[in-house]
Write a protein that holds these residues in place. Sequence first.
Motif, short mmCIF file in Angstrom:
data_model
loop_
_atom_site.label_atom_id
_atom_site.label_comp_id
_atom_site.label_asym_id
_atom_site.label_seq_id
_atom_site.Cartn_x
_atom_site.Cartn_y
_atom_site.Cartn_z
N MET A 1 0.14 10.29 0.31
CA MET A 1 0.91 9.06 0.39
C MET A 1 -0.06 7.77 0.32
O MET A 1 0.49 6.69 0.13
CB MET A 1 1.73 8.77 1.78
N SER A 2 -1.25 7.92 0.68
CA SER A 2 -2.22 6.83 0.73
C SER A 2 -2.58 6.38 -0.64
O SER A 2 -2.72 5.21 -0.73
CB SER A 2 -3.58 7.14 1.36
N MET A 3 -2.26 6.90 -1.69
CA MET A 3 -2.87 6.61 -3.10
C MET A 3 -1.41 6.31 -3.89
O MET A 3 -1.07 7.49 -4.20
CB MET A 3 -3.82 7.41 -3.80
N LYS A 4 -1.09 5.38 -4.03
CA LYS A 4 0.35 5.22 -4.62
C LYS A 4 0.22 4.32 -6.17
O LYS A 4 1.07 4.20 -6.94
CB LYS A 4 1.27 4.46 -3.93
N PHE A 5 -0.70 3.48 -6.09
CA PHE A 5 -0.81 2.50 -7.25
C PHE A 5 -2.18 2.65 -8.03
O PHE A 5 -2.95 3.27 -7.59
CB PHE A 5 -0.85 1.02 -6.65
N PRO A 6 -2.21 2.35 -9.36
CA PRO A 6 -3.33 2.37 -10.15
C PRO A 6 -4.31 1.61 -9.74
O PRO A 6 -4.05 0.50 -9.17
CB PRO A 6 -2.66 2.04 -11.65
N SER A 7 -5.67 1.82 -9.85
CA SER A 7 -6.92 0.93 -9.68
C SER A 7 -7.79 1.38 -10.51
O SER A 7 -8.23 2.48 -10.78
CB SER A 7 -7.21 1.39 -8.22
N HIS A 8 -8.36 0.15 -10.91
CA HIS A 8 -9.80 0.55 -11.88
C HIS A 8 -10.85 0.27 -11.45
O HIS A 8 -11.87 0.18 -12.13
CB HIS A 8 -9.33 -0.43 -13.18
N ILE A 9 -10.78 0.24 -9.76
CA ILE A 9 -12.11 0.02 -9.31
C ILE A 9 -13.04 1.15 -9.44
O ILE A 9 -12.54 2.44 -9.40
CB ILE A 9 -11.85 -0.25 -7.79
N ASN A 10 -14.23 1.25 -9.97
CA ASN A 10 -14.88 2.09 -10.18
C ASN A 10 -15.69 2.96 -9.04
O ASN A 10 -16.60 2.95 -8.91
CB ASN A 10 -16.26 1.59 -11.24
N LEU A 11 -14.60 3.59 -8.34
CA LEU A 11 -15.16 4.66 -7.41
C LEU A 11 -13.96 5.90 -7.76
O LEU A 11 -13.12 5.86 -8.08
CB LEU A 11 -14.63 4.35 -5.87
N PRO A 12 -14.53 7.11 -7.45
CA PRO A 12 -13.94 8.30 -7.42
C PRO A 12 -12.49 8.35 -6.70
O PRO A 12 -12.62 7.58 -5.53
CB PRO A 12 -14.77 9.42 -6.78
N ARG A 13 -11.68 8.91 -7.24
CA ARG A 13 -10.20 8.66 -6.64
C ARG A 13 -10.15 9.23 -5.21
O ARG A 13 -9.64 8.66 -4.26
CB ARG A 13 -9.23 9.55 -7.47
N GLU A 14 -11.01 10.23 -4.87
CA GLU A 14 -11.13 10.83 -3.44
C GLU A 14 -11.86 10.00 -2.60
O GLU A 14 -11.54 9.87 -1.22
CB GLU A 14 -12.12 12.27 -3.50
N ALA A 15 -12.83 9.30 -3.10
CA ALA A 15 -13.57 8.07 -2.28
C ALA A 15 -12.47 7.20 -2.02
O ALA A 15 -12.36 6.61 -0.81
CB ALA A 15 -14.80 7.54 -3.02
N ARG A 16 -11.80 6.52 -2.91
CA ARG A 16 -10.83 5.68 -2.88
C ARG A 16 -9.71 6.10 -1.66
O ARG A 16 -9.38 5.15 -0.88
CB ARG A 16 -9.96 5.00 -4.07
N ALA A 17 -9.15 7.12 -1.95
CA ALA A 17 -8.31 7.83 -0.94
C ALA A 17 -8.72 7.92 0.45
O ALA A 17 -8.14 7.31 1.54
CB ALA A 17 -7.88 9.22 -1.45
#
Length: 183
Positions: A1-17
């Motif tokens: 549930m923590s990742m819901k929106f698009p983001s073009h910040i240059n970090l891997p999705r797992e790191a962003r989560a």
Amino acid sequence: MSMKFPSHINLPREARAELVELLNTCLATSIDLHWQAKQAHWNIRGRDFISRHELFDEVADHVRKQADEFAERAGALGGYAQGTIRLAAKNSELEEYDLSAVNGDDHIRVLVERVATYASTIREGIQRAGDLNDPVTEDLFTQTLSVVEQDLWFLESHLYGSAAGARAEVAPSAILEERSPNA
């Protein structure tokens, strides 16, 4: 549930989560701390009333602003900020406020313990954001920690020379040693 929106910040999705989860923990803890500081603000009595009443309000204002910054950074990373009162109560790192606190030293002691826990959580966030190569979140945590540690100093200074101060000197260091990865 923590990742819901698009983001073009240059970090891997797992790191962003992972960062969003960390930011949500800090969000919950800051919301809880805000209301705990307000609890002290509303219920302070005794010696040095006005200075402590105003200090508690200032601490509450600081953490309210920090909550907003944590939530906005989580959103920028593509996450969903979990900031309702019920979610904050469920996810906060803090213990419930000590409702037996009435006099000034008791309120200060409780807030010193809570702010020390909050500072420790933020310090862990600095380390983890660095490990995940996110200097922006790391900087947010670093700037926040500077304010939090100054608030902690202001609070602790009210206990200097008091009986409650002796008890408060033990609790924050025990919290930091307990949570330290080097301990």
